[in-house]
Design an enzyme around this catalytic site. Structure first.
Site, PDB file in Angstrom:
ATOM      1  N   HIS A   1      39.444  90.754  11.553  1.00 35.31           N
ATOM      2  CA  HIS A   1      38.284  89.872  11.433  1.00 35.31           C
ATOM      3  C   HIS A   1      37.622  89.740  12.794  1.00 35.31           C
ATOM      4  CE1 HIS A   1      35.878  86.217  10.718  1.00 35.31           C
ATOM      5  NE2 HIS A   1      35.915  86.582   9.455  1.00 35.31           N
TER       6      HIS A   1
ATOM      7  N   SER B   1      25.385  87.848   6.747  1.00 36.18           N
ATOM      8  CA  SER B   1      24.576  87.237   5.685  1.00 36.18           C
ATOM      9  C   SER B   1      24.085  85.850   6.078  1.00 36.18           C
ATOM     10  CB  SER B   1      25.369  87.172   4.375  1.00 36.18           C
ATOM     11  OG  SER B   1      26.595  86.482   4.543  1.00 36.18           O
TER      12      SER B   1
ATOM     13  N   HIS C   1      30.485  94.194   5.758  1.00 40.11           N
ATOM     14  CA  HIS C   1      30.439  92.758   5.432  1.00 40.11           C
ATOM     15  C   HIS C   1      30.949  92.581   4.002  1.00 40.11           C
ATOM     16  CE1 HIS C   1      29.519  88.635   5.662  1.00 40.11           C
ATOM     17  NE2 HIS C   1      28.223  88.647   5.432  1.00 40.11           N
TER      18      HIS C   1
ATOM     19  N   ASP D   1      39.160  89.436   1.993  1.00 41.16           N
ATOM     20  CA  ASP D   1      38.928  90.569   1.090  1.00 41.16           C
ATOM     21  C   ASP D   1      40.217  91.247   0.654  1.00 41.16           C
ATOM     22  OD1 ASP D   1      36.093  90.344   1.220  1.00 41.16           O
ATOM     23  OD2 ASP D   1      36.130  91.303   3.183  1.00 41.16           O
TER      24      ASP D   1
ATOM     25  N   ARG E   1      41.765  81.794   3.781  1.00 38.40           N
ATOM     26  CA  ARG E   1      41.221  82.156   2.466  1.00 38.40           C
ATOM     27  C   ARG E   1      42.124  83.170   1.767  1.00 38.40           C
ATOM     28  NH1 ARG E   1      35.407  84.095   4.270  1.00 38.40           N
ATOM     29  NH2 ARG E   1      36.792  85.198   5.701  1.00 38.40           N
TER      30      ARG E   1
END
Length: 473
Positions: A353, A277, A307, A408, A362
């Site tokens: 990742h 993105s 993504h 995620d 995160r």
């Protein structure tokens, strides 16, 4: 008509905060904000010439310095490991994770202003940091919050464009459609058509970027309420900040959910420039497409299963574990289910990742949030078990460079706990967040005069011939 149907309160414009004062003569690129200037635009105007000269000097003195070798693996392997893009707002370290203007996520949580002491950082503070390289004061964040509320005016034709789609259309399709419709009001396009100096490209880009960031929560919440709440829309609350307002317009009033949304937007905002993105936004913007066009393109990349769509797939997979094995699943049962997933030719979503080689910071800050606010949630306990079970299995498999959980792996469980259970919508939340990082970099792309991106491509014939010649030599 302007903004949500029948909601006149959201169409009122207020006077924007404009208080000008000069910056200190000596400005460190990353520092605690000491100026009393509340206007972000004037701060950027002071900083840009300094950074333009810095880039000019860098290119003049070191333009021929090599940054590494390009291999065939890189060319056919998605350009992984290839350094080829300038991205000022953040840098991803394989071991430490993301740093926003040099600050780690724990440092941002400590230094950026919050609604209350020990609260989650306000996304407006991160926006200020990404654009200026400085940690803002609470007064500056409040002023930026007010400016974003002033800019949050969405024309009615945007909602009509979304309404032209079936309600069943994917939330990202509806969201991207709304962003494209916002493009009608692009200040950059108007300025370019009238004729504007290249040195001033950044100014209408700034106008578009700030207005886009301000408007996307309204468009996103419209999509959510249209799809899941019978079209009963909720107006913006003038007393709330960016993250709190987004949560409010979605329909969530609890303080904890507002705090979660502030954290979510902040940590999802930027992840350097090589992800799909971010790179898409930069690439399209390099053609001098305005921020609306560039960000809409970025959203279409974010919607891909590899993504941004991954966050929806994680929660669905976790729920499939519960459906088959129950909530009180043992570690051995969980191991069997993970192996069943992998042996079925599928991946365990939320792990691994492209750059990181350790647990995503995160993920860790979301885990800390869960331990503080929902330690007994059954799905959180399952996520904690997965953290113990999955990495050793992926390591044993031997095909994964990073077996650790990413961002995620945790976000869906937090959202689900507070009532946002519609997993198909989760990527829209990601999209709203990513507007802050992509738009910040777009402003600097134009300020620094970065050129049209145009890498060289080759065919397999070319690669084979080149390798034969290299071997013979």
């Amino acid at each position: 008509m302007v903004f949500l149907k029948g909601v006149s309160a959201l169409s009122r414009l207020r006077s924007r905060v404009k208080q000008h004062s000069s910056l200190s003569n000596s400005v460190r690129w990353l520092q605690m904000q000491s100026s009393s200037d509340l206007d972000l635009h004037s701060q950027l105007k002071e900083l840009i010439p300094e950074q333009q000269e810095r880039l000019k000097k860098l290119r003049a003195e070191h333009g021929k310095v090599q940054l590494g070798n390009i291999t065939v693996d890189m060319v056919i392997g998605g350009m992984r490991g290839m350094t080829g893009l300038l991205w000022e707002t953040s840098l991803l370290d394989p071991d430490e994770g993301i740093r926003f203007r040099g600050l780690s996520i724990p440092e941002c949580q400590k230094l950026l202003p919050a609604v209350k002491p020990d609260g989650e950082p306000l996304p407006e503070g991160l926006l200020w940091l990404l654009l200026t390289g400085k940690v803002p004061s609470k007064a500056q964040v409040d002023a930026l919050s007010q400016e974003l509320r002033d800019r949050a005016v969405v024309p009615d034709y945007v909602f009509k464009a979304i309404d032209a789609l079936p309600v069943s259309a994917h939330p990202m399709t509806q969201f991207a459609t709304g962003v494209m419709a916002l493009q009608v009001q692009s200040e950059f396009q108007k300025a370019y058509e009238k004729g504007i100096s290249k040195l001033k490209y950044w100014e209408p880009t700034y106008e578009d970027a700030l207005s886009l960031i301000a408007c996307v929560p309204l468009v996103a919440s419209y999509v959510y309420r249209r799809m899941y709440k019978d079209g009963k829309f909720i107006p913006m609350d003038d007393s709330l900040d960016y993250g709190g307002n987004f949560s409010h317009m979605l329909g969530f009033s609890s303080h904890q959910m507002h705090e979660l949304m502030r954290l979510y937007v902040t940590i999802h905002s930027d992840h350097e420039g090589g992800n799909v993105s971010a790179h898409t936004g930069h690439l399209v913007g390099s053609a001098l497409s305005d921020p609306y066009l560039s960000f809409a393109a970025a959203l279409n990349g974010l919607a891909g299963p590899l993504h941004g769509l991954a966050n929806q797939e994680v929660l669905l997979w976790i729920k499939s574990v519960v459906d088959e094995c129950g909530e009180n699943i043992s570690k051995e049962q969980l191991k069997d289910y993970v192996w069943k997933t992998l042996n079925g030719g599928k991946v365990v979503p939320g792990f691994g990742h492209g750059v990181l080689r350790k647990t995503d910071p995160r993920y860790m800050c979301q885990r800390e949030f869960a331990l503080k606010h929902l330690p007994d949630d059954p799905l959180f306990k399952l996520v904690s078990q997965l953290y113990e079970v999955v990495p050793p299995i992926l390591t044993e498999l031997g095909k994964v460079k990073n077996p650790w959980p990413n961002v995620d792996a945790h976000s869906g469980v937090l959202l689900n706990h507070f009532g946002l259970t519609e997993a198909r919508y989760y990527t829209v939340l990601f999209g709203v967040s990513r507007s802050i990082g992509i738009c910040s970099q777009l402003i600097w792309d134009r300020a620094l005069g970065l050129p049209l991106e145009r890498p060289k491509s080759v065919t397999m014939d070319w690669l084979e011939n080149y390798c034969k010649k290299a071997k013979a030599a």
